[in-house]
Scaffold this active site. Structure first.
Site, PDB file in Angstrom:
ATOM      1  N   LYS A  38       0.816  -1.200   0.000  1.00 20.82           N
ATOM      2  CA  LYS A  38       0.000   0.000   0.000  1.00 20.82           C
ATOM      3  C   LYS A  38       0.858   1.262   0.000  1.00 20.82           C
ATOM      4  O   LYS A  38       0.347   2.355  -0.237  1.00 20.82           O
ATOM      5  CB  LYS A  38      -0.895   0.020   1.256  1.00 20.82           C
ATOM      6  CG  LYS A  38      -1.909  -1.071   1.333  1.00 20.82           C
ATOM      7  CD  LYS A  38      -2.711  -0.909   2.634  1.00 20.82           C
ATOM      8  CE  LYS A  38      -3.486  -2.153   2.979  1.00 20.82           C
ATOM      9  NZ  LYS A  38      -4.062  -2.050   4.338  1.00 20.82           N
ATOM     10  N   ILE A 102       9.259   3.666  -0.691  1.00 21.39           N
ATOM     11  CA  ILE A 102      10.556   3.645  -0.009  1.00 21.39           C
ATOM     12  C   ILE A 102      11.263   2.331  -0.292  1.00 21.39           C
ATOM     13  O   ILE A 102      10.622   1.293  -0.421  1.00 21.39           O
ATOM     14  CB  ILE A 102      10.373   3.870   1.516  1.00 21.39           C
ATOM     15  CG1 ILE A 102      11.699   4.175   2.213  1.00 21.39           C
ATOM     16  CG2 ILE A 102       9.656   2.712   2.186  1.00 21.39           C
ATOM     17  CD1 ILE A 102      11.535   4.830   3.584  1.00 21.39           C
ATOM     18  N   ASP A 104      14.128   0.041   1.397  1.00 25.44           N
ATOM     19  CA  ASP A 104      14.856  -0.119   2.654  1.00 25.44           C
ATOM     20  C   ASP A 104      15.917  -1.200   2.437  1.00 25.44           C
ATOM     21  O   ASP A 104      16.939  -0.928   1.832  1.00 25.44           O
ATOM     22  CB  ASP A 104      13.839  -0.483   3.742  1.00 25.44           C
ATOM     23  CG  ASP A 104      14.447  -0.518   5.138  1.00 25.44           C
ATOM     24  OD1 ASP A 104      15.680  -0.414   5.254  1.00 25.44           O
ATOM     25  OD2 ASP A 104      13.704  -0.648   6.121  1.00 25.44           O
TER      26      ASP A 104
END
Ligand code: IMP
Ligand code: MG
Length: 180
Positions: A38, A102, A104
């Site tokens: 999401k 993002i 990571d």
């Protein structure tokens, strides 16, 4: 909540810069933007609109989503990615840019990349708005990266803590959560 990392204007400026690069690279080609849900919900829709404003970009832009989760984890590490919802568009022969909010340790983008390679797209690239490069375990560079983020837990602009805060228009650090 901790300090703000990026405000709405900085985020949208970074999205515009990414859109300009992508528009130049996919000039007059049809492009599929594939958002990883999401987290990528805000980024993908802003990027799609920013691409619409580019003068000489892709010939057409299709948008689709894939939903990937990491079992048992709060969103940073320690669990394998799994497919929750597949994309609906036929992707064989398509030019695809995978968009995530993002990156990571990069296991999510690697997982989606491997999954889509099986469908034999014409080309496959990755784009992450926020880049936590310092936390990467194995070498992985998104083809397009926006703004650097330190080794913190970030919330907002699509990113959650226990499903909260996705709707914040800015990125902030959540101080109470450790990211080990
Ligand atoms: P990776 O698989 O470790 O690269 O992490 C990517 C996914 O983990 C993203 O799609 C996010 O959903 C989530 N994630 C990574 N870092 C954060 C963070 O700082 N805050 C919230 N979610 C994060
Ligand atoms: Mg999460």
């Amino acid at each position: 909540m901790g300090p703000r990392l990026y405000g709405p204007e900085e985020i949208l400026a970074a999205v515009e810069r990414l859109a300009a690069r992508i528009a130049a690279d996919y000039r007059r080609k049809p492009l599929v933007l594939l958002g990883v849900l999401k987290g990528a919900l805000c980024f993908t829709s802003d990027l799609a609109r920013a691409l619409a404003g580019q003068a000489d970009g892709p010939s057409e832009i299709l948008v689709d989503y894939i939903c990937v989760g990491r079992y048992g984890a709060l969103g940073t590490s320690g669990a394998k990615p799994r497919l929750i919802m597949d994309a609906g568009l036929p992707l064989t022969g398509a030019h695809i840019v995978i968009t995530d909010a993002i990156v990571d340790d990069a296991s999510t983008l690697r997982f989606v990349q491997a999954l889509l390679r099986e469908r034999q797209p014409a080309s496959l690239r990755t784009c992450a708005l926020f880049d936590k490069a310092a936390r990467r375990e194995a070498s992985f560079e998104p083809d397009y990266a926006g703004l650097p983020v330190g080794p913190v837990f970030a919330i907002g602009y699509g990113l959650d803590y226990k499903e909260l805060y996705r709707n914040l228009p800015y990125l902030a650090e959540l101080r109470e959560v450790k990211t080990v």
